[in-house]
Design a protein around this motif. Structure first.
Motif, mmCIF file in Angstrom:
data_model
loop_
_atom_site.group_PDB
_atom_site.id
_atom_site.type_symbol
_atom_site.label_atom_id
_atom_site.label_comp_id
_atom_site.label_asym_id
_atom_site.label_seq_id
_atom_site.Cartn_x
_atom_site.Cartn_y
_atom_site.Cartn_z
ATOM 1 N N ASN A 106 -2.930 4.511 8.670
ATOM 2 C CA ASN A 106 -3.879 6.077 9.283
ATOM 3 C C ASN A 106 -4.272 7.330 8.078
ATOM 4 N N ASP A 107 -4.661 8.205 7.982
ATOM 5 C CA ASP A 107 -4.309 9.408 7.087
ATOM 6 C C ASP A 107 -3.315 10.029 7.293
ATOM 7 N N ASP A 108 -2.567 9.966 8.559
ATOM 8 C CA ASP A 108 -1.482 10.924 8.618
ATOM 9 C C ASP A 108 -0.398 10.089 9.053
ATOM 10 N N ALA A 109 -0.413 9.277 8.573
ATOM 11 C CA ALA A 109 0.601 7.807 8.282
ATOM 12 C C ALA A 109 1.421 8.123 9.205
ATOM 13 N N THR A 110 0.692 7.745 10.982
ATOM 14 C CA THR A 110 1.779 7.532 11.275
ATOM 15 C C THR A 110 1.566 6.433 12.443
ATOM 16 N N LYS A 111 0.887 5.365 11.735
ATOM 17 C CA LYS A 111 0.397 4.202 11.848
ATOM 18 C C LYS A 111 -0.066 2.967 11.264
ATOM 19 N N VAL A 112 0.520 1.555 10.743
ATOM 20 C CA VAL A 112 -0.230 1.410 9.736
ATOM 21 C C VAL A 112 -0.769 -0.087 9.976
ATOM 22 N N VAL A 113 -1.626 -0.392 10.639
ATOM 23 C CA VAL A 113 -2.904 -1.760 9.574
ATOM 24 C C VAL A 113 -2.302 -3.287 9.455
ATOM 25 N N TYR A 170 -7.339 12.763 3.540
ATOM 26 C CA TYR A 170 -8.561 13.255 3.164
ATOM 27 C C TYR A 170 -8.569 14.561 4.485
ATOM 28 N N GLY A 171 -6.981 14.837 5.178
ATOM 29 C CA GLY A 171 -6.731 15.566 5.989
ATOM 30 C C GLY A 171 -7.603 17.062 6.378
ATOM 31 N N THR A 213 0.943 -1.091 0.147
ATOM 32 C CA THR A 213 0.217 0.150 -0.184
ATOM 33 C C THR A 213 1.426 1.444 0.339
ATOM 34 N N VAL A 214 0.278 2.643 -1.460
ATOM 35 C CA VAL A 214 1.092 3.239 -1.158
ATOM 36 C C VAL A 214 1.031 4.525 -0.430
ATOM 37 N N TYR A 215 1.355 5.509 -0.113
ATOM 38 C CA TYR A 215 0.274 7.083 0.086
ATOM 39 C C TYR A 215 1.185 8.054 0.166
ATOM 40 N N PRO A 216 1.157 8.400 -1.216
ATOM 41 C CA PRO A 216 1.856 9.185 -2.168
ATOM 42 C C PRO A 216 2.667 10.558 -2.088
ATOM 43 N N ALA A 217 1.494 10.949 -1.254
ATOM 44 C CA ALA A 217 1.328 12.628 -0.874
ATOM 45 C C ALA A 217 1.949 12.455 0.661
ATOM 46 N N LYS A 218 3.036 11.123 1.495
ATOM 47 C CA LYS A 218 3.090 11.241 2.187
ATOM 48 C C LYS A 218 5.017 10.418 1.791
ATOM 49 N N ASN A 219 4.908 10.290 0.450
ATOM 50 C CA ASN A 219 6.025 9.557 -0.573
ATOM 51 C C ASN A 219 6.348 8.008 0.968
ATOM 52 N N LEU A 220 5.008 7.523 1.168
ATOM 53 C CA LEU A 220 5.977 6.588 2.079
ATOM 54 C C LEU A 220 4.824 5.007 1.238
ATOM 55 N N PRO A 266 -12.882 7.501 5.911
ATOM 56 C CA PRO A 266 -12.518 9.131 5.999
ATOM 57 C C PRO A 266 -13.245 9.677 7.144
ATOM 58 N N VAL A 267 -12.660 9.731 8.897
ATOM 59 C CA VAL A 267 -13.730 9.928 9.544
ATOM 60 C C VAL A 267 -12.303 11.676 10.298
ATOM 61 N N PRO A 268 -13.493 12.483 10.001
ATOM 62 C CA PRO A 268 -11.945 13.622 10.302
ATOM 63 C C PRO A 268 -11.557 13.586 12.021
ATOM 64 N N GLY A 269 -10.859 13.257 12.256
ATOM 65 C CA GLY A 269 -9.962 13.340 13.515
ATOM 66 C C GLY A 269 -10.097 11.306 14.628
ATOM 67 N N ARG A 270 -10.167 10.905 13.687
ATOM 68 C CA ARG A 270 -10.213 9.684 14.129
ATOM 69 C C ARG A 270 -9.751 8.712 13.207
ATOM 70 N N ASP A 271 -8.994 7.105 13.345
ATOM 71 C CA ASP A 271 -8.629 6.320 13.115
ATOM 72 C C ASP A 271 -9.496 5.064 12.593
ATOM 73 N N VAL A 272 -10.313 5.416 11.487
ATOM 74 C CA VAL A 272 -11.786 4.095 11.549
ATOM 75 C C VAL A 272 -11.700 3.323 10.567
ATOM 76 N N MET A 273 -11.513 1.829 9.811
ATOM 77 C CA MET A 273 -11.577 1.149 9.392
ATOM 78 C C MET A 273 -12.847 0.257 8.345
ATOM 79 N N VAL A 274 -12.521 -0.110 7.668
ATOM 80 C CA VAL A 274 -14.170 -1.385 7.576
ATOM 81 C C VAL A 274 -13.119 -2.654 6.791
ATOM 82 N N GLN A 275 -13.871 -3.788 6.393
ATOM 83 C CA GLN A 275 -12.728 -4.468 6.645
ATOM 84 C C GLN A 275 -13.176 -5.931 6.317
ATOM 85 N N ALA A 276 -12.946 -6.397 5.209
ATOM 86 C CA ALA A 276 -13.212 -7.779 4.993
ATOM 87 C C ALA A 276 -12.594 -8.686 5.342
ATOM 88 N N TRP A 277 -13.323 -10.072 6.300
ATOM 89 C CA TRP A 277 -13.195 -11.168 6.814
ATOM 90 C C TRP A 277 -14.312 -12.195 6.124
#
Length: 467
Positions: free
Chosen positions: A301-308, A465-466, A253-260, A369-380
């Motif tokens: 997460n949106d601010d690239a401080t976490k990875v799941v 989406y920040g 998974t890439v985050y082009p805006a963060k070059n990560l 894309p919840v402002p100020g929170r880290d929320v995810m939807v995921q398939a199982w």
């Protein structure tokens, strides 16, 4: 920065393990009758939390109705959803999420058929060996004979009539690929993940410690070609033993805006600097030899401080959401990024036990894309779709779910949600057997998400989406 290998250890893991064992083994203190089997929905019965509602289901249609016509990944552009299938791909009009309709279906068999879109182009991954690169090829399972596998490119400027453009062969095929825009807007790159080399495979000889990078010039997509094959694991990666042996990557998974970029590479989880698109550099590596069996995918997460990171224990075809497997394996691993390093915080796994007839494990998802929170939807898979909050990295919590009962009560048939993604106000789920499901989420936790609208969404190419 020189990469270093770190292993998940320490107080955070010990606390998580101790708590989970206490919860998962209630019958160890004294002997007694065996626990009854988990009680869940009946075959094809729909159950959900009060805040998640199914608004539509569009079953698979001919020629994609066979049991082996697996529905796979999804990409979005405008009012269209492009859904991969082991027999090709389907274009859906989702302008009205409550009434999706099929625009076209392209018969082009290939294992995975992972999809991404950019402008008028669609890219399709093939991770199986074929006699040639056409959509009418036949399987070529003799690895010592010439065969083709890799990336196919289609023109979807007319969604009702997609047109084949070209193909690019890649080493060990393309299990998944990730679209990476260049910084000039003249090309897109595809980071191709593949694995499982073998001495008998002409196009997939060991060692396979690298990815393939395909450049697609937007002005001339027929000129697409492999431009780099960077080695991510010069030391060979995780030696295993078992399925966690690193012989390539499963997903990036890439985050082009963060070059990560975050790579899930079988036995290793990696963080990469992609400032130079053709020369990604591994800057951090972690392993979890205690609970992770197969590093499958990653989400920032949106601010690239976490990875799941997800662990696809059993390869997606096993029943791992059972009491015997427990809450730590086949789960998500949540890592904080601290000074460029990945620091383990906790695991998350759906709390509902599944039967032995249901393949279930952590799989593909995306941020809501919840402002100020880290929320995810995921398939199982047959565990359904989960909506969960990891704002507190050490204490993730599920806030909603939706699932369909097993395909069978007597045998395990591969099925369930392959991918579940939030796109412009709804969750779209590609079910392996049941087609396209559309869900609505009504919960105060995701307030503000409905206001975020994207023109294009390739889930492994994270937008920001920040606000």
């Amino acid at each position: 920065m020189r990469a270093r290998v770190r292993t998940v250890l320490g107080a955070a893991l010990a606390a998580t393990v101790s708590l989970a064992l206490a919860v998962a083994a209630p019958g160890t203190a004294a002997a007694g009758p065996p626990a009854p089997p988990p009680v869940g929905p009946a075959v094809d019965e729909i159950v959900s939390s009060d805040n998640v509602t199914q608004v539509a289901n569009l079953p698979k249609q001919e020629p994609f109705t066979g049991e082996s016509s697996y529905g796979t990944d999804i990409a979005f552009s405008g009012d269209l959803a492009y859904v991969g299938n082991y027999d090709g791909f389907v274009v859906y009009d989702v302008a009205d999420p409550a009434a999706p309709r099929v625009v076209s279906q392209v018969l082009c068999p290939g294992s995975q058929n992972d999809v991404s879109v950019s402008g008028d182009l669609l890219f399709l991954s093939t991770d199986s060996r074929w006699s040639d690169d056409t959509c009418s090829a036949v399987p070529q399972n003799q690895g010592q004979l010439p065969y083709w596998e890799g990336i196919k490119v289609f023109d979807v400027s007319d969604p009702a009539n997609p047109a084949y453009v070209t193909s690019v062969a890649t080493a060990c095929g393309s299990h998944t690929h990730t679209l990476v825009p260049d910084t000039a807007g003249e090309s897109v790159y595809l980071y191709v993940s593949s694995y499982a080399p073998a001495p008998e495979l002409l196009g997939c000889l060991p060692p396979h410690d690298r990815i393939s990078i395909v450049e697609v010039p937007l002005a001339d997509p027929a000129a697409a070609a492999v431009v780099a094959e960077p080695v991510l694991f010069p030391d060979g990666g995780n030696p295993g033993p078992g399925s966690d042996t690193t012989t390539g990557c499963h997903d990036i998974t890439v985050y082009p805006a963060k070059n990560l970029a975050a790579g899930a590479c079988m036995g290793d989880g990696v963080l990469m600097d992609i400032s130079d698109r053709e020369n990604p550099e591994v800057i951090e590596r972690v392993r979890d030899d205690t609970n992770f069996a197969f590093w499958h995918s990653a989400t920032f997460n949106d601010d690239a401080t976490k990875v799941v990171f997800t662990d696809e224990l059993g390869g997606g075809s096993a029943a791992t959401c059972t009491a015997d497997v427990g809450p730590l394996r086949g789960a998500d691993g949540i890592y904080d990024i601290v000074d460029g390093q990945l620091e383990f915080r906790s695991y998350f796994k759906i709390p509902r036990l599944q039967t032995e007839q249901e393949n279930c494990v952590a799989h593909n998802g995306s941020l809501i894309p919840v402002p100020g929170r880290d929320v995810m939807v995921q398939a199982w898979y047959q565990g359904g779709v989960s909506v969960w909050d990891f704002t507190d990295s050490a204490n993730p919590v599920e806030i909603g779910f939706w699932e369909r009962g097993p395909l069978s009560t007597t045998e395990l048939t591969l099925g369930g949600s392959w991918s579940a993604y939030w796109y412009n106000g709804h969750v779209f789920s590609s079910d392996i057997q049941k087609g396209l499901d559309v869900l609505a989420v009504d919960d105060a936790t995701i307030a503000g998400a409905q206001d975020v609208v994207f023109d294009v969404f390739n889930p492994q190419t994270q937008p920001t989406y920040g606000r």
